[in-house]
Write an enzyme that holds these catalytic residues in place. Structure first.
Site, mmCIF file in Angstrom:
data_model
loop_
_atom_site.group_PDB
_atom_site.id
_atom_site.type_symbol
_atom_site.label_atom_id
_atom_site.label_comp_id
_atom_site.label_asym_id
_atom_site.label_seq_id
_atom_site.Cartn_x
_atom_site.Cartn_y
_atom_site.Cartn_z
ATOM 1 C CE1 TYR A 154 -1.749 5.091 1.827
ATOM 2 C CE2 TYR A 154 -2.949 6.829 3.648
ATOM 3 C CZ TYR A 154 -1.776 6.079 2.600
ATOM 4 O OH TYR A 154 -0.597 7.167 2.247
HETATM 5 N N1 LIG Z 1 0.445 13.800 0.472
HETATM 6 C C1 LIG Z 1 0.035 13.251 1.884
HETATM 7 O O1 LIG Z 1 -0.428 13.729 2.523
HETATM 8 C C2 LIG Z 1 0.111 11.940 2.085
HETATM 9 C C3 LIG Z 1 0.454 11.434 3.676
HETATM 10 C C4 LIG Z 1 0.307 10.409 4.056
HETATM 11 C C5 LIG Z 1 1.116 9.762 3.336
HETATM 12 N N2 LIG Z 1 1.271 10.091 2.033
HETATM 13 C C6 LIG Z 1 2.624 9.063 1.298
HETATM 14 O O2 LIG Z 1 3.757 9.661 0.889
HETATM 15 C C7 LIG Z 1 3.887 9.310 -0.254
HETATM 16 C C8 LIG Z 1 3.851 10.460 -1.897
HETATM 17 O O3 LIG Z 1 3.039 10.453 -1.631
HETATM 18 P P1 LIG Z 1 2.531 11.719 -2.509
HETATM 19 O O4 LIG Z 1 1.296 12.715 -1.812
HETATM 20 O O5 LIG Z 1 3.648 12.370 -3.311
HETATM 21 O O6 LIG Z 1 1.497 11.510 -3.416
HETATM 22 P P2 LIG Z 1 1.178 11.031 -5.166
HETATM 23 O O7 LIG Z 1 1.259 10.161 -5.820
HETATM 24 O O8 LIG Z 1 1.740 12.420 -6.326
HETATM 25 O O9 LIG Z 1 3.401 10.467 -5.623
HETATM 26 C C9 LIG Z 1 3.218 8.876 -5.447
HETATM 27 C C10 LIG Z 1 4.073 8.426 -6.771
HETATM 28 O O10 LIG Z 1 4.511 6.472 -6.870
HETATM 29 C C11 LIG Z 1 3.746 7.017 -8.105
HETATM 30 N N3 LIG Z 1 4.115 4.955 -8.160
HETATM 31 C C12 LIG Z 1 2.753 4.511 -7.701
HETATM 32 N N4 LIG Z 1 2.313 3.392 -7.864
HETATM 33 C C13 LIG Z 1 3.896 3.321 -8.198
HETATM 34 C C14 LIG Z 1 4.350 1.775 -9.025
HETATM 35 N N5 LIG Z 1 4.117 0.808 -8.745
HETATM 36 N N6 LIG Z 1 6.086 2.113 -9.094
HETATM 37 C C15 LIG Z 1 6.571 3.400 -9.462
HETATM 38 N N7 LIG Z 1 5.506 3.893 -8.922
HETATM 39 C C16 LIG Z 1 4.471 4.478 -8.438
HETATM 40 C C17 LIG Z 1 2.916 7.374 -8.934
HETATM 41 O O11 LIG Z 1 3.034 7.274 -9.970
HETATM 42 C C18 LIG Z 1 3.254 8.522 -8.387
HETATM 43 O O12 LIG Z 1 3.934 9.890 -9.373
HETATM 44 C C19 LIG Z 1 3.256 8.169 -0.674
HETATM 45 O O13 LIG Z 1 3.609 6.730 -0.254
HETATM 46 C C20 LIG Z 1 2.097 8.227 0.559
HETATM 47 O O14 LIG Z 1 1.005 7.217 0.527
HETATM 48 C C21 LIG Z 1 1.344 11.532 1.526
#
Ligand SMILES: NC(=O)c1ccc[n+]([C@@H]2O[C@H](COP(=O)([O-])OP(=O)(O)OC[C@H]3O[C@@H](n4cnc5c(N)ncnc54)[C@H](O)[C@@H]3O)[C@@H](O)[C@H]2O)c1
Length: 325
Positions: A154
């Site tokens: 990741y």
């Molecule tokens: N939540 C955290 O603590 C955290 C920490 C570090 C980084 N991030 C990053 O922040 C971003 C948002 O994270 P989140 O916590 O809201 O996660 P999440 O999984 O709730 O949201 C990601 C969304 O992207 C959609 N998705 C996934 N693959 C896809 C694709 N191929 N095409 C279209 N849509 C797609 C999913 O359906 C989901 O709704 C991500 O990039 C994640 O890596 C989150």
């Protein structure tokens, strides 16, 4: 502004879209609503966005170039992109590594290619992660630290995004800000994350597993602070910089023990946790702690929500949501 928000049915994407709509922007939300976790939660977030004027939804996969190309052709007025769609989760990258490369690497490239075709584009803000700091032990983590020792696939894919971003800023002058999020939590949160899994287990009377006895530390960042940082960054494109490319930490600037998180959940949910201890898995780092002076200086970002305030807010949403489901 017309803003394309990818991952709009996701945890952070939903909150960012809400905030942009509340200030009167037009938001085109894109998501593939995949089944990585409970799709009903994604649908419910989306239902709330759909009640807002100014919101449109596109059901598409970011790794499919024709689908994303069609979106930018249909909406040449898009002038900002907040790219949050990703295959998230550190541990799941041991189970399905291909999903990470498909969405986080191929999908990122498709978004970059679409972005460079948008004539009015002022800024692309995208999600990176504190996980890029990998095996680093010097705290707090600073943007100038080494990021070439990932301990999960990741993290490796998110670092790849940052490098591709630099190349596109250099080659095509595409203005970008990559935000390294630190453990985001809050209402409408992600069911695969520890705070959510703990809450579910505590309510079900099931045991929770605490690695290294709960002594691992995380810089837990409340989602409203993240939204303020994302929108603040979006409003401050790296204009006049060569290349127009920034990478910024966004965290609460405080490492807290997972055992503190559990105690706060127990208090807010009114139940005791049944705790099991286990050694730390190799994809988990010992501690995360963000230096935030760079984003503070550029955008005025200041985290406001202590874990002791944020967890009761999450818990009260969680109890209502679980009651409905
Ligand atoms: N939540 C955290 O603590 C955290 C920490 C570090 C980084 N991030 C990053 O922040 C971003 C948002 O994270 P989140 O916590 O809201 O996660 P999440 O999984 O709730 O949201 C990601 C969304 O992207 C959609 N998705 C996934 N693959 C896809 C694709 N191929 N095409 C279209 N849509 C797609 C999913 O359906 C989901 O709704 C991500 O990039 C994640 O890596 C989150």
């Amino acid at each position: 502004m017309t803003i394309l928000v990818t991952g709009a049915a996701g945890f952070i994407g939903y909150h960012v879209a809400e905030s942009l709509l509340a200030r009167g922007e037009t938001v085109i939300g894109l998501d593939n609503l995949n089944a990585y976790y409970d799709v009903r939660l994604k649908e419910a977030r989306l239902d709330r966005l759909r009640t807002r004027p100014g919101f449109r939804f596109v059901h598409a996969d970011i790794a499919e170039r024709e689908a994303v190309g069609a979106v930018v052709e249909r909406h040449p007025d898009i002038d900002r992109i907040v790219h949050l769609a990703a295959q998230a989760g550190v541990r799941h990258s041991l189970i399905d590594p291909y999903a990470y490369v498909q969405t986080n690497v191929m999908g990122q490239l498709v978004i970059l290619e679409a972005a460079r075709r948008l004539k009015n584009l002022r800024h692309l803000v995208y999600a990176s992660t504190s996980s890029v700091y990998g095996a680093n032990t010097e705290l707090p983590f600073r943007e100038t630290d080494r990021v070439d020792r990932p301990v999960s696939l990741y993290a490796a894919t998110k670092r790849a995004d940052e490098l591709m971003g630099h190349a596109y800023a250099h080659l095509f002058g595409l203005p970008q800000t990559g935000l390294r999020f630190f453990t985001v939590y809050g209402p409408w949160g992600r069911p695969d994350m520890a705070y959510y899994m703990f809450a579910r287990a505590i309510m079900a009377g099931e045991p929770i597993t605490l690695y290294d006895g709960g002594r691992l530390k995380r810089d837990f960042t409340y989602v409203d602070d993240i939204v303020a940082g994302v929108v603040g960054a979006l409003d401050h494109p790296p204009e006049g910089e060569t290349p127009p490319n920034r990478i910024l930490n966004i965290g609460n600037h405080r490492g807290e023990e997972v055992s503190t998180l559990v105690a706060l959940l127990e208090k807010s949910l009114g139940r005791r946790a049944v705790v099991r201890v286990a050694p730390r898995p190799s994809v988990d780092v010992e501690e995360t702690f963000a230096a935030v002076d760079a984003i503070a200086g550029l955008t005025g970002f200041a985290p406001r929500t202590a874990l002791s305030e944020g967890i009761p807010r999450f818990a009260s949403w969680f109890l209502g949501w679980n009651g409905e489901a």
